[in-house]
Write a protein that holds these residues in place. Structure first.
Motif, PDB file in Angstrom:
ATOM      1  N   ILE A  21       0.837  -1.206   0.000  1.00  0.00           N
ATOM      2  CA  ILE A  21       0.000   0.000   0.000  1.00  0.00           C
ATOM      3  C   ILE A  21       0.869   1.252   0.000  1.00  0.00           C
ATOM      4  N   LEU A  22       1.900   1.270   0.840  1.00  0.00           N
ATOM      5  CA  LEU A  22       2.789   2.438   0.902  1.00  0.00           C
ATOM      6  C   LEU A  22       3.455   2.700  -0.445  1.00  0.00           C
ATOM      7  N   ILE A  23       3.922   1.645  -1.074  1.00  0.00           N
ATOM      8  CA  ILE A  23       4.562   1.802  -2.385  1.00  0.00           C
ATOM      9  C   ILE A  23       3.575   2.342  -3.410  1.00  0.00           C
ATOM     10  N   HIS A  24       2.377   1.792  -3.420  1.00  0.00           N
ATOM     11  CA  HIS A  24       1.408   2.197  -4.423  1.00  0.00           C
ATOM     12  C   HIS A  24       0.833   3.585  -4.169  1.00  0.00           C
ATOM     13  N   ILE A  25       0.856   4.050  -2.935  1.00  0.00           N
ATOM     14  CA  ILE A  25       0.435   5.422  -2.661  1.00  0.00           C
ATOM     15  C   ILE A  25       1.357   6.413  -3.366  1.00  0.00           C
ATOM     16  N   THR A  26       2.632   6.061  -3.497  1.00  0.00           N
ATOM     17  CA  THR A  26       3.565   6.947  -4.204  1.00  0.00           C
ATOM     18  C   THR A  26       3.440   6.792  -5.719  1.00  0.00           C
ATOM     19  N   LEU A  27       3.305   5.554  -6.177  1.00  0.00           N
ATOM     20  CA  LEU A  27       3.189   5.331  -7.621  1.00  0.00           C
ATOM     21  C   LEU A  27       1.896   5.935  -8.165  1.00  0.00           C
ATOM     22  N   GLY A  28       0.851   5.915  -7.345  1.00  0.00           N
ATOM     23  CA  GLY A  28      -0.439   6.449  -7.768  1.00  0.00           C
ATOM     24  C   GLY A  28      -0.473   7.959  -7.845  1.00  0.00           C
ATOM     25  N   SER A  29       0.615   8.617  -7.477  1.00  0.00           N
ATOM     26  CA  SER A  29       0.663  10.078  -7.577  1.00  0.00           C
ATOM     27  C   SER A  29       0.518  10.546  -9.017  1.00  0.00           C
ATOM     28  N   ARG A  30       0.675   9.621  -9.966  1.00  0.00           N
ATOM     29  CA  ARG A  30       0.453  10.018 -11.363  1.00  0.00           C
ATOM     30  C   ARG A  30      -0.979  10.470 -11.576  1.00  0.00           C
ATOM     31  N   TYR A  31      -1.877  10.018 -10.698  1.00  0.00           N
ATOM     32  CA  TYR A  31      -3.268  10.438 -10.803  1.00  0.00           C
ATOM     33  C   TYR A  31      -3.462  11.897 -10.394  1.00  0.00           C
ATOM     34  N   THR A  32      -2.413  12.545  -9.920  1.00  0.00           N
ATOM     35  CA  THR A  32      -2.524  13.966  -9.571  1.00  0.00           C
ATOM     36  C   THR A  32      -2.110  14.858 -10.731  1.00  0.00           C
ATOM     37  N   PHE A 313      -8.483  10.608 -19.959  1.00  0.00           N
ATOM     38  CA  PHE A 313      -8.803  11.915 -20.555  1.00  0.00           C
ATOM     39  C   PHE A 313      -9.345  12.864 -19.484  1.00  0.00           C
ATOM     40  N   ILE A 314     -10.277  12.380 -18.687  1.00  0.00           N
ATOM     41  CA  ILE A 314     -10.862  13.209 -17.629  1.00  0.00           C
ATOM     42  C   ILE A 314      -9.817  13.541 -16.567  1.00  0.00           C
ATOM     43  N   MET A 315      -9.024  12.534 -16.208  1.00  0.00           N
ATOM     44  CA  MET A 315      -8.025  12.692 -15.169  1.00  0.00           C
ATOM     45  C   MET A 315      -7.012  13.792 -15.501  1.00  0.00           C
ATOM     46  N   ALA A 316      -6.667  13.900 -16.767  1.00  0.00           N
ATOM     47  CA  ALA A 316      -5.635  14.841 -17.183  1.00  0.00           C
ATOM     48  C   ALA A 316      -6.145  16.276 -17.314  1.00  0.00           C
ATOM     49  N   LEU A 317      -7.436  16.456 -17.569  1.00  0.00           N
ATOM     50  CA  LEU A 317      -7.933  17.792 -17.915  1.00  0.00           C
ATOM     51  C   LEU A 317      -9.073  18.302 -17.045  1.00  0.00           C
ATOM     52  N   TYR A 318      -9.435  17.564 -15.988  1.00  0.00           N
ATOM     53  CA  TYR A 318     -10.607  17.983 -15.207  1.00  0.00           C
ATOM     54  C   TYR A 318     -10.410  19.372 -14.595  1.00  0.00           C
ATOM     55  N   LYS A 319      -9.203  19.679 -14.122  1.00  0.00           N
ATOM     56  CA  LYS A 319      -8.964  20.964 -13.468  1.00  0.00           C
ATOM     57  C   LYS A 319      -8.875  22.103 -14.478  1.00  0.00           C
ATOM     58  N   ALA A 320      -8.197  21.839 -15.596  1.00  0.00           N
ATOM     59  CA  ALA A 320      -8.108  22.859 -16.642  1.00  0.00           C
ATOM     60  C   ALA A 320      -9.495  23.239 -17.142  1.00  0.00           C
ATOM     61  N   TYR A 321     -10.371  22.254 -17.260  1.00  0.00           N
ATOM     62  CA  TYR A 321     -11.746  22.524 -17.676  1.00  0.00           C
ATOM     63  C   TYR A 321     -12.512  23.240 -16.566  1.00  0.00           C
ATOM     64  N   GLY A 322     -12.326  22.795 -15.331  1.00  0.00           N
ATOM     65  CA  GLY A 322     -13.028  23.420 -14.214  1.00  0.00           C
ATOM     66  C   GLY A 322     -12.683  24.891 -14.055  1.00  0.00           C
ATOM     67  N   GLN A 323     -11.446  25.261 -14.392  1.00  0.00           N
ATOM     68  CA  GLN A 323     -11.024  26.648 -14.259  1.00  0.00           C
ATOM     69  C   GLN A 323     -11.726  27.587 -15.234  1.00  0.00           C
TER      70      GLN A 323
END
Length: 363
Positions: A21-32, A313-323
């Motif tokens: 879990i600890l390892i994947h919490i760091t790898l999953g940062s790509r979702y940010t 697609f949504i993950m990469a642009l949700y904030k840019a669209y929200g702005q």
């Protein structure tokens, strides 16, 4: 005695799950990336020669990251078989962390440098490190593969819950809104405030160092069972099938008993030990290269591809669209975090369901 040994094995297994879990919490940062992209793109436009860069261009960073990750996941599995989970995990994790850390330098240089560090290097490291921790955890609890898979990859899913607010609070502590836009596209907005842009490069230093420390702790908790076929047997007794034939390594038979003991003397312990063998396993063992010739593999692969395309697609642009409509950077960051909660919890839920029902039914 046997029961206490069994509990000891279970305790070790949960430690391995925690490490995964600890390892994947760091790898999953790509979702940010969707949270970071407004900062990355704004910095490149304002502080580097890449002044014509737009969100549609920086999305290719995430595309390269995902591509490299997907391409190197099988490599991580192959290396795990040869080198073990600890070594492969630390190599992959620290390659990923180096990719994030060196983005401190690359983002001050050019868009293509960021492609190299955050796209290529981070992606390759993430792919290599993905499988070993997951496979190691499932070896300890093969009868709960779905739950274990869900918990470990759940760390991957909830990563944005942790890292989104850290990134936003660090880079934009005053919750400023983007203050520039394109003449040809007035709703496409970017940051130009020096107080925001000044913090963008050092954020990657903070993330890279944090990842490396968390990953090191996680890797220390990883270790394979010494003998998959006899994880909690006292002394060095052989496990055998009920007809007396030796049990093959890797748990290739569903049931077994301890040689030299009567069924009356070990009945309860044997039932407990059977929990360490995957009772749903059919005995089919296909070499890695032959998997690619199986129709079932390509059906699963295509299903995953189609499912992920829209999400990426949504993950990469949700904030840019929200702005384009919302002037609250914290709120948009929180939106990504809430989405990540469902991502992580959903993995655990469907993992538990997979232990109870056919994967075809769940699909």
């Amino acid at each position: 005695m046997m029961s206490s040994r069994f509990e000891n094995v279970r305790w070790k297994g949960w430690l391995v799950v925690l490490g995964g879990i600890l390892i994947h919490i760091t790898l999953g940062s790509r979702y940010t990336f969707g949270n970071l992209t407004s900062y990355i793109t704004s910095y490149l436009r304002e502080r580097t020669p890449s002044e014509s860069i737009r969100y549609k261009d920086t999305t290719s960073i995430f595309l390269l990251l995902i591509t490299c990750y997907g391409a190197t996941v099988p490599l991580g599995g192959v290396l795990d078989e040869r080198l073990g989970p600890r070594l492969v995990s630390i190599i992959g994790c620290w390659v990923a962390s180096i990719g994030v850390f060196t983005t401190y330098f690359s983002i001050q240089d050019s868009f293509y440098s960021v492609l190299l560090t955050y796209g290529l290097i981070f992606g390759i490291g993430s792919g290599i490190a993905y499988i070993p921790a997951l496979a190691c955890a499932m070896k300890w609890m093969p009868e709960k593969k779905g739950l274990v898979n869900g918990l470990v990859t759940g760390g991957h899913g909830i990563a944005a819950v942790i890292w989104n607010p850290i990134e936003t609070e660090y880079i934009n502590p005053h919750n400023l809104s983007p203050n520039t836009s394109l003449k040809e596209e007035p709703t496409e907005r970017y940051f130009a405030e020096a107080s925001v842009l000044d913090r963008v490069p050092s954020c990657f230093l903070l993330l890279g160092i944090s990842f490396a420390i968390i990953q090191f702790i996680g890797v220390l908790l990883l270790f394979d069972p010494s003998e998959p076929s006899e994880p909690c047997v006292e002394d060095e007794k052989h496990l055998t099938k009920s007809d007396g034939e030796p049990l093959q390594a890797g748990g290739e038979y569903k049931t077994f008993e301890i040689e030299g003991e009567t069924s009356e003397g070990v009945e309860d312990d044997t039932e407990q030990e059977q929990g360490l063998v995957d009772e749903k396993w059919t005995g089919l063992d296909i070499p890695p290269l032959e998997v690619y010739t199986e129709t079932a593999f390509w059906i699963l692969w295509s299903t995953h591809l189609i499912t992920v395309l829209g999400i990426v697609f949504i993950m990469a642009l949700y904030k840019a669209y929200g702005q384009t409509m919302i002037n609250d950077d914290y709120f948009l960051s929180l939106t990504g975090s809430v989405s990540a909660i469902f991502n992580g919890v959903g993995r655990i839920f469907w993992g538990c369901m997979a232990d109870r029902y056919s994967y075809k039914l769940l699909l």
